[in-house]
Design a protein around this motif. Structure first.
Motif, PDB file in Angstrom:
ATOM      1  N   ALA A  45       0.707  -1.238  -0.166  1.00 49.89           N
ATOM      2  CA  ALA A  45      -0.179  -0.108   0.280  1.00 49.89           C
ATOM      3  C   ALA A  45       0.983   0.840   0.171  1.00 49.89           C
ATOM      4  O   ALA A  45       0.470   2.236  -0.683  1.00 49.89           O
ATOM      5  N   ASP A  46       2.076   1.225   1.034  1.00 56.67           N
ATOM      6  CA  ASP A  46       2.730   2.498   1.009  1.00 56.67           C
ATOM      7  C   ASP A  46       3.945   2.702  -0.653  1.00 56.67           C
ATOM      8  O   ASP A  46       3.991   3.817  -0.514  1.00 56.67           O
ATOM      9  N   ALA A  47       4.075   1.780  -1.350  1.00 59.62           N
ATOM     10  CA  ALA A  47       4.251   1.467  -1.973  1.00 59.62           C
ATOM     11  C   ALA A  47       3.664   2.103  -3.645  1.00 59.62           C
ATOM     12  O   ALA A  47       3.630   3.001  -4.276  1.00 59.62           O
ATOM     13  N   PHE A  48       2.686   1.793  -3.587  1.00 59.35           N
ATOM     14  CA  PHE A  48       0.864   1.886  -4.352  1.00 59.35           C
ATOM     15  C   PHE A  48       0.467   3.654  -4.627  1.00 59.35           C
ATOM     16  O   PHE A  48       0.435   4.187  -5.479  1.00 59.35           O
ATOM     17  N   ALA A  49       0.378   3.823  -3.348  1.00 55.85           N
ATOM     18  CA  ALA A  49       0.385   5.143  -2.414  1.00 55.85           C
ATOM     19  C   ALA A  49       1.432   6.615  -3.315  1.00 55.85           C
ATOM     20  O   ALA A  49       2.290   5.952  -3.735  1.00 55.85           O
ATOM     21  N   ALA A  69      -6.314   6.376  -7.294  1.00 52.89           N
ATOM     22  CA  ALA A  69      -6.507   5.618  -6.264  1.00 52.89           C
ATOM     23  C   ALA A  69      -5.673   3.464  -6.458  1.00 52.89           C
ATOM     24  O   ALA A  69      -6.715   3.035  -5.231  1.00 52.89           O
ATOM     25  N   GLY A  70      -5.346   3.442  -7.590  1.00 55.94           N
ATOM     26  CA  GLY A  70      -6.048   1.949  -7.818  1.00 55.94           C
ATOM     27  C   GLY A  70      -5.034   1.391  -6.742  1.00 55.94           C
ATOM     28  O   GLY A  70      -5.233   0.166  -7.088  1.00 55.94           O
ATOM     29  N   GLY A  71      -4.175   1.490  -6.637  1.00 53.02           N
ATOM     30  CA  GLY A  71      -2.791   0.788  -5.472  1.00 53.02           C
ATOM     31  C   GLY A  71      -4.222   0.342  -4.131  1.00 53.02           C
ATOM     32  O   GLY A  71      -3.634  -0.770  -4.465  1.00 53.02           O
ATOM     33  N   TYR A  72      -4.469   1.578  -3.636  1.00 55.33           N
ATOM     34  CA  TYR A  72      -5.515   0.955  -2.861  1.00 55.33           C
ATOM     35  C   TYR A  72      -6.672  -0.047  -3.063  1.00 55.33           C
ATOM     36  O   TYR A  72      -6.831  -0.582  -2.419  1.00 55.33           O
ATOM     37  N   VAL A  73      -7.210   0.339  -4.221  1.00 59.17           N
ATOM     38  CA  VAL A  73      -8.060  -0.848  -4.700  1.00 59.17           C
ATOM     39  C   VAL A  73      -7.679  -1.792  -4.965  1.00 59.17           C
ATOM     40  O   VAL A  73      -7.803  -2.927  -4.251  1.00 59.17           O
ATOM     41  N   LEU A  74      -6.065  -1.765  -5.393  1.00 57.17           N
ATOM     42  CA  LEU A  74      -5.550  -3.775  -5.800  1.00 57.17           C
ATOM     43  C   LEU A  74      -5.117  -4.060  -4.315  1.00 57.17           C
ATOM     44  O   LEU A  74      -5.337  -5.979  -4.342  1.00 57.17           O
ATOM     45  N   VAL A  75      -4.791  -3.138  -3.531  1.00 57.63           N
ATOM     46  CA  VAL A  75      -4.103  -3.991  -1.755  1.00 57.63           C
ATOM     47  C   VAL A  75      -5.629  -4.830  -1.586  1.00 57.63           C
ATOM     48  O   VAL A  75      -5.103  -5.882  -0.433  1.00 57.63           O
ATOM     49  N   ALA A  76      -6.225  -3.408  -1.549  1.00 59.70           N
ATOM     50  CA  ALA A  76      -7.654  -4.641  -0.799  1.00 59.70           C
ATOM     51  C   ALA A  76      -8.498  -5.935  -1.361  1.00 59.70           C
ATOM     52  O   ALA A  76      -8.776  -6.197  -0.419  1.00 59.70           O
TER      53      ALA A  76
END
Length: 117
Positions: A45-49, A69-76
């Motif tokens: 999440a830190d890397a994708f944010a 916000a794609g990284g947050y969605v991917l991590v979720a």
């Protein structure tokens, strides 16, 4: 020398101890795996944010309103999938333990019936 009843009691006690030890080991292993997964997901999440100004600091819900916000969605999605897999594995282990216990109880009942005859 011990009589048969005492030896059976000792064997059953060792079986219970071994089962408890194995269950404790499984619980520790699953806990460690969950902690490792949590750490990896936090790092992901830190890397994708994307670093930038947000409308509300410290509020992750508002982060999803941004276009990057794609990284947050991917991590979720990945964390949900991992939780589903871990839950399914735990259910399989529980079912397998019940089957083993049922087979052992069936065998014990059969021996008890043979002794009574």
């Amino acid at each position: 020398m011990y009589d048969t009843a005492r030896r059976i009691a000792l064997v059953k006690q060792r079986v219970r101890e071994n089962t408890r030890r194995r269950q404790r080991c499984e619980a520790i292993s699953l806990s460690a795996a969950c902690m490792l997964l949590c750490t990896v997901l936090m790092q992901a999440a830190d890397a994708f944010a994307v670093q930038g100004q947000t409308a509300a600091w410290g509020s992750f819900g508002t982060m999803l309103l941004r276009e990057d916000a794609g990284g947050y969605v991917l991590v979720a999605v990945v964390s949900f999938a991992a939780a589903v897999v871990i839950t399914a594995l735990c259910f399989r282990l529980k079912i397998r333990e019940k089957q083993k216990k049922g087979a052992a109880n069936k065998h014990a009942r059969h021996e008890k019936e043979e002794k009574s005859q």
